[in-house]
Design an enzyme around this catalytic site. Structure first.
Site, mmCIF file in Angstrom:
data_model
loop_
_atom_site.group_PDB
_atom_site.id
_atom_site.type_symbol
_atom_site.label_atom_id
_atom_site.label_comp_id
_atom_site.label_asym_id
_atom_site.label_seq_id
_atom_site.Cartn_x
_atom_site.Cartn_y
_atom_site.Cartn_z
ATOM 1 N N TYR A 3 -29.386 24.915 111.802
ATOM 2 C CA TYR A 3 -28.134 25.526 111.347
ATOM 3 C C TYR A 3 -28.402 26.611 110.298
ATOM 4 C CZ TYR A 3 -23.501 25.619 109.061
ATOM 5 O OH TYR A 3 -22.304 25.995 108.512
ATOM 6 N N LYS B 286 -27.486 30.558 110.642
ATOM 7 C CA LYS B 286 -26.576 31.199 109.691
ATOM 8 C C LYS B 286 -27.255 32.330 108.923
ATOM 9 C CE LYS B 286 -22.727 28.955 110.416
ATOM 10 N NZ LYS B 286 -21.587 29.658 111.056
#
Length: 302
Positions: free
Chosen positions: A171, A175
């Site tokens: 993640y 991001k």
């Protein structure tokens, strides 16, 4: 409401719940016509029989607004193309693309599986690029045809992408990629009348409630700092005509706080004027570190 986005056509991905839902409702309240995109998937991206996007559209229409559902997968090339087509076919144009869709498959890097890596990178990073790519195709053609374009892209990064987050390597990498993609797109799309910015929000959603349970409790009274609705005012402003001079920025937003995330910058170098010998560099690196500000700690690091 002020009508800040009156008649602007807005796509919000992942808008069935949480922050995306709040964005869709907030844009509609400011007069925008909204394409509410959501697959209705579970937190880990698995299939679900729910149709939260339709519920959001119903809320908007019940409040006198204008909205339509799109259920395409934003990380699928043709799906992203159909998403942009929904706005063009339904409302005759597109002014704002808010990339928000995502899910989690958290695991420490030493245990992270290939499928868990691929799935999260796909939905976040490709799920930002693919809608952007089809949207800019439309805006570029409009610009080249001499029709004025005053368009916006608002991407969704994260504090995990800016500082890292233990147990969320997939993640965090996705991001971080979104933050860099935002800067690149801003530099390339400005010539067509399109600004590109990103937010790194902190709010109470399905994706954050497990990771931040101890800090996400709603207060007994007063302002709910972690309500997802707190994030949307900045996104609505960034999607409005007022923001036309703001591009290539990443904003952190939490509760009533808004800040600019000032990213990687070139540090002051030590220049020998010649090739370094490896044995010389220990002292050099220590001097560089001593002269620099300490890095922001990775979330969850001890």
């Amino acid at each position: 409401m002020s009508g800040l986005c009156e008649n602007r056509v807005v796509i919000v991905t992942g808008a069935g719940r949480g922050i995306g839902r709040a964005h869709a409702l907030a844009f509609a309240a400011e007069g925008a016509r909204v394409v509410v995109n959501d697959l209705g998937a579970g937190l880990d991206g698995s299939a679900s029989a729910e149709d939260p996007a339709q519920q959001v559209v119903a809320e908007i229409r019940d409040s006198g607004g204008t909205a339509v559902v799109n259920g395409d997968d934003v990380a699928d090339w043709q799906g992203a193309q159909r998403l942009i087509g929904t706005a063009l076919d339904t409302f005759g144009g597109l002014d704002v693309l808010v990339n928000n869709a995502g899910f989690l498959r958290d695991r420490m890097l030493a245990n992270l599986g290939e499928d868990e890596w691929d799935a999260v990178i796909r939905v976040h990073l490709k799920g930002h690029f693919a809608p952007m790519r089809h949207a800019i195709e439309f805006w570029r053609s409009e610009s080249k045809a001499g029709r004025p374009v005053d368009a916006r892209i608002i991407n969704t990064s994260s504090g995990a992408g800016l500082q890292g987050s233990v147990g969320q390597g997939n993640y965090a990498a996705a991001k971080a990629g979104i933050a860099a993609l935002t800067l690149n797109a801003a530099a390339e799309f400005g010539r067509y009348g399109v600004t590109v910015n990103a937010i790194a929000p902190a709010a109470r959603t399905r994706m954050t409630e497990a990771a931040f349970a101890a800090t996400m409790a709603k207060p007994d009274s007063g302002f709910d700092v972690m309500a997802p609705e707190n994030v949307s005012p900045l996104v609505v402003w960034l999607g409005s005509p007022e923001s036309r001079d703001v591009t290539g920025r990443v904003f952190e937003v939490e509760g009533g706080k808004v800040a600019l995330a000032d990213g990687w910058r070139h540090g002051d170098p030590i220049d020998k004027g010649d090739r370094w010998d490896p044995a010389e560099l220990g002292v050099v690196v220590q001097k560089l570190i001593a002269a620099a500000d300490p890095p922001v700690p990775v979330y969850g690091a001890k």
